[in-house]
Design an enzyme around this catalytic site. Structure first.
Site, PDB file in Angstrom:
ATOM      1  N   PHE B  77     -39.727 -28.140 -23.582  1.00 31.97           N
ATOM      2  CA  PHE B  77     -38.809 -29.014 -24.313  1.00 31.97           C
ATOM      3  C   PHE B  77     -37.416 -28.421 -24.162  1.00 31.97           C
ATOM      4  O   PHE B  77     -37.220 -27.216 -24.403  1.00 31.97           O
ATOM      5  CB  PHE B  77     -39.219 -29.089 -25.782  1.00 31.97           C
ATOM      6  CG  PHE B  77     -40.615 -29.635 -25.985  1.00 31.97           C
ATOM      7  CD1 PHE B  77     -40.813 -30.984 -26.252  1.00 31.97           C
ATOM      8  CD2 PHE B  77     -41.728 -28.809 -25.877  1.00 31.97           C
ATOM      9  CE1 PHE B  77     -42.104 -31.485 -26.417  1.00 31.97           C
ATOM     10  CE2 PHE B  77     -43.020 -29.307 -26.045  1.00 31.97           C
ATOM     11  CZ  PHE B  77     -43.215 -30.658 -26.317  1.00 31.97           C
ATOM     12  N   GLU B  78     -36.444 -29.249 -23.812  1.00 29.30           N
ATOM     13  CA  GLU B  78     -35.158 -28.723 -23.352  1.00 29.30           C
ATOM     14  C   GLU B  78     -34.403 -27.900 -24.396  1.00 29.30           C
ATOM     15  O   GLU B  78     -33.509 -27.134 -24.047  1.00 29.30           O
ATOM     16  CB  GLU B  78     -34.270 -29.858 -22.841  1.00 29.30           C
ATOM     17  CG  GLU B  78     -33.910 -30.862 -23.916  1.00 29.30           C
ATOM     18  CD  GLU B  78     -33.313 -32.142 -23.358  1.00 29.30           C
ATOM     19  OE1 GLU B  78     -33.250 -32.303 -22.131  1.00 29.30           O
ATOM     20  OE2 GLU B  78     -32.909 -32.999 -24.161  1.00 29.30           O
TER      21      GLU B  78
END
Lengths: 305, 287, 305, 287
Positions: B77-78
């Protein structure tokens, strides 16, 4: 007495001036310093440059309030709901006034701040090659690798005038513990010329020193420490309170029109003076609902010898 | 005008699509279109892969894949989170508290983007407001490049890239989820936020992208894939009840159709059970 | 059953082959994987390239044992005492055989691994400009900034074949907690094509998940997990045991001559088969002396919601 | 041959220097030469500064400065440690456990080097095996550049840079501690591991170094500083009991002497008390 500990009003008055560039919202959807944003609006700052990856609705709000001249970001809007209507109005129609936009991706904005944190004028990457982001972008240039000859994109360093960073806890010097996703926070802190730390609580230096690996920001980078519980609402602070999804949904609905936004702004920002009043407006029930209920404590690490 | 929101939205703000298409009656079960899309998206994840999980429907698709056929998939997840289990509750954003509790690592955006740039990410999910026949995506400016002088009422400003450009550039395989409408499926997008195959064939190599490109586009009407040589998008399957003609009519170029065109398999009972238990309020999947 | 958990003998046999490049000693003076180094010697690996910042005596030892063809490092010796005599003998006299050296500084080796971790072929810096390090160095080139025109040094990425990393604790998948100074460990782990994790203890996945911010290495990077208590001796592991200063002093004295080194090597490495025998040789008294005495636990962080 | 070890060593392995110079008798107290050097080094640290603390004697100098005149100084250690208090026990290496307990941050080498490259570090301490008249240091190869073909018995291989090159390149001010011997104080070093002022004057600017350069060289015989224009090293103070002539004789070029040459002040009682309490075994300071 420690001179770094200030009220939010004092910190914004002393350290945020018209025309400055500010990096904020560096942990992405979490730990967004909304309380600081509201005070910036109340103090009427103008011509700010906002720097950050996605900012959820913080940048949209500051744009709508007329504080902003330029946005250097990967994404501006409302993560759960979509558009930021103030951003659209400003870019599409110049309302409340025109703004400049320098489009980044999350990686290029991370690299621009990382370059500044590392003290180099640029960093190379392969991202954004083939996209339109680098077209006419003053901070992006295509280069060749001096070893392999391959094409790369050089992303220029960004040194914000100030970083505003929300944390879970810090000591009076601003040595700060953060947990959960940290996004680009470490680099943003090191890249900036000054730093306002907004903390859920000020704790004894012993708490911070008990776990130096959890310190993401050392105090010597910090200009002001503001103890402001619930300072990140409606964004979440792991271990303190959860995200207020309804608040974002309401913002989306209520800010579709300029009039709606003005009403929202008066209610949540301009009509109140402090975070305390904001929390009263939010109401005890909502606060209880958002408050962290379960304890899930980290396993200890022994730093003894 | 909510063009940028499209399908990746939920109950609280209904989609800008005909209500009729949200409720299918097929032979044995009822399901919504977002449920079908989540199931189709989940099936694009292979077991053991590292997936860069985008926001909205992909959050569900990753959780569903983990619970069904891809228990060993890993999610990036960024914001800096790595998980090998789905979050225990439905996520509205990837920064929600349940996505942090039980993660295997919480760190920085840079570390994850760096690993993706190294080639670690097998597939990444993004949404799009506009796509063209080579899979280039636009989530920045509609109806024109950014104008040199403002104000200019002639275009729509969308939120921008976020991590989409990075995922499109650097993941080994790009997966796209978006509404299928003629105004969104254009011969050429106005602005390339997230590079697909550019002008086709070996364009990615030419511009310096090391690998990747779109593998599948999951829309409200079908699943589209790309010719391995020309890199042009074609229709690989149509969703149950959607005639191919309707899909062609909703596409802004002369869309090719696979000779072995299939019907998208509907979500299974197991998939539906998971989706409905995971998103009980149906924020993402009830339309 | 988890297939990653191997004995040290198995891990070295399966993953370290002649001619490979190995990064080790990435936390600088702490957490040096000596146990793995000893097993590499016992298994007679040859023509290795060793990569690392300072390595304390680990690299000197491997060089003396004849395992090494090349060293890519910032410093090779005995931090507390000075020279590494095997390194000197190899470079000055070709004993036991000649080796190549690529000189780095701590920052340039950190950048070379950071470049690899980020997936770019090089990174720019200002360090080492004006020094003789870049002269005839295949991995360093002077370049100009595409934005400012200023002189910079490009440091080429280094992708080691394998990283050998010592940690305090990990789960059976290799999700690893490290605390104390981490040096260049995170980048070294991400830069390498495979990774042997040597851990003081294997713990339940729940312990690791209770604190994802302390995870420096995610398990998918890990090829093998070796549970080897005291695997880093004589280097320190915070919270487990302290540095054995006397051991480094003795090494310094006893390895001044080639004969002395051979004797040392037979005693501490070749004459024993496992870490267990090594610890017996070290003796219970010494182990008790080095063992951590005081508990200084990290303040908990709440990850609940 | 222990040329690379020099003064930064201790009791367990006596220095390669005449024993006589280790024990001074001055009017009111006894002190050792390393004690004098630690005190002199500590005085180079100004209150509130960020100091990149090198290994060996600087570890003591930082602790002493914190306890005396520079309580607000901050120490960076290249392994990734930041401290604003001295370690509670004497350190043999910066990675020793007492240097971690009570740190304000433990992180990565890269972050600290990056901050130094930004200009955050006011001063950094290193040792040297050879130095020349413009303050260039060699800790890599003595008597020749690295030879193209090995084996070559014509040179001595020293351990190398470690962080020394970085500190010399990037700290605002470089502080050096080393033994004063003719073979170490050369007109021109054989190899520049750590750049000083190169060939003098604006050389650093020319090669691309943004700032910095040596501020003081603390030796076993005196303290040397640099001409602000020519950048040539000169003798600023001689240690008590060391005649200037002896220092000149131990220097491999025609060393200039300050017109206002002083005698290095001996360590104070307070300084000695701290040093002896901190290093009770005298590993670093008894000679």
């Amino acid at each position: 007495m420690n001179r770094k500990i200030l009220s939010m009003q004092e910190a914004i008055a002393q350290f945020v001036r018209d025309g400055m560039s500010i990096v904020a919202g560096t942990a992405l959807e979490s730990l967004i310093p909304f309380s600081a944003g509201h005070e910036i609006i109340r103090q009427g700052r103008r011509d700010l440059t906002l720097i950050g990856p996605i900012s959820d609705i913080l940048f949209d709000l500051l744009i709508g309030a007329g504080c902003v001249r330029k946005v250097v970001a990967a994404w501006v809007g409302n993560v759960m709901m979509g558009s930021g209507y103030n951003f659209r109005r400003a870019v599409e129609e110049g309302i409340p006034h025109p703004i400049d936009v320098e489009d980044h991706s999350n990686f290029t904005i991370a690299l621009a701040l990382h370059a500044a944190a590392l003290g180099v004028p640029y960093l190379p990457t392969k991202t954004a090659l083939g996209s339109d982001l680098p077209v006419n972008h003053p901070g992006m240039k295509e280069i060749c690798c001096p070893f392999t000859g391959e094409k790369l994109l050089a992303v220029q360093a960004i040194h914000p005038d100030i970083a505003i960073i929300q944390v879970q806890r810090c000591d009076p010097e601003g040595n700060a513990h953060i947990w959960g996703n940290t996004g680009i926070t470490g680099d943003a802190a090191r890249a900036s010329r000054s730093l306002i730390l907004v903390t859920e609580e000020i704790v004894s230096p012993d708490v911070i020193r008990s776990d130096p690996n959890r310190t993401l920001i050392p105090g010597f980078l910090v200009s002001a420490v503001v103890e402001e519980p619930w300072g990140a609402h409606p964004s979440p602070v792991q271990g303190y309170y959860n995200r207020d999804h309804g608040f974002y949904r309401d913002y989306h609905e209520e800010t579709k029109t300029l009039e709606g936004f003005q009403k929202w702004l008066n209610r949540w920002v301009k009509g109140i003076k402090t975070r305390h009043s904001y929390l009263q407006l939010l109401g005890e029930d909502r606060i209880q609902e958002l408050k962290v209920k379960k304890e899930a404590l980290s396993a200890p690490a022994n730093f003894g010898y | 005008m909510d063009i940028e929101r499209g399908i990746e939205n939920g109950k609280l703000k209904p989609l800008n699509l005909p209500v009729a298409i949200f409720h299918f009656q097929v032979q044995y079960m009822n399901y919504t279109l977002p449920e079908l899309m989540v199931a189709a998206a989940a099936r694009e994840i292979r077991d053991g892969e590292i997936i860069f999980v985008g926001t909205r429907l992909p959050l569900l698709a990753f959780a569903l894949a983990k619970k069904t056929h891809a228990p060993r998939a890993i999610g990036f997840f960024e914001s800096g989170i790595i998980r090998d289990t789905p979050a225990q509750e439905v996520l509205y954003t990837m920064g929600d508290s349940p996505n942090i509790l039980g993660a295997i690592q919480c760190g920085s955006t840079l570390d994850l983007m760096g690993m993706m740039q190294q080639g670690w990410v097998d597939a990444g999910f993004i949404g799009g407001a506009e796509i063209d026949k080579y899979g280039n995506l636009n989530t920045s400016y509609i109806s024109g490049k950014p104008p040199p002088n403002h104000p200019n009422p002639g275009f729509i400003r969308l939120p921008g890239s976020g991590g989409a450009c990075d995922i499109a550039a650097l993941a080994r395989r790009l997966l796209v989820i978006m509404p299928h409408e003629k105004r969104r499926f254009k011969d050429r997008v106005d602005y390339i936020t997230s590079p697909g195959y550019g002008t086709g064939r070996n364009w990615r190599e030419t511009v310096g992208l090391p690998w990747g490109g779109p593998g599948a586009v999951i829309t409200t009407q079908g699943i589209l894939r790309f010719d391995p040589v020309t890199k042009e998008m074609y229709l690989a399957s149509n969703h149950p009840g959607i005639p191919v003609e309707e899909i062609l009519a909703n596409t802004g170029w002369d869309l090719k159709v696979a000779s072995d065109l299939k019907e998208t398999p509907p979500p299974t009972r197991e998939e539906l059970n998971f989706i409905r238990a995971y998103d009980p309020a149906g924020f993402w999947t009830r339309g």
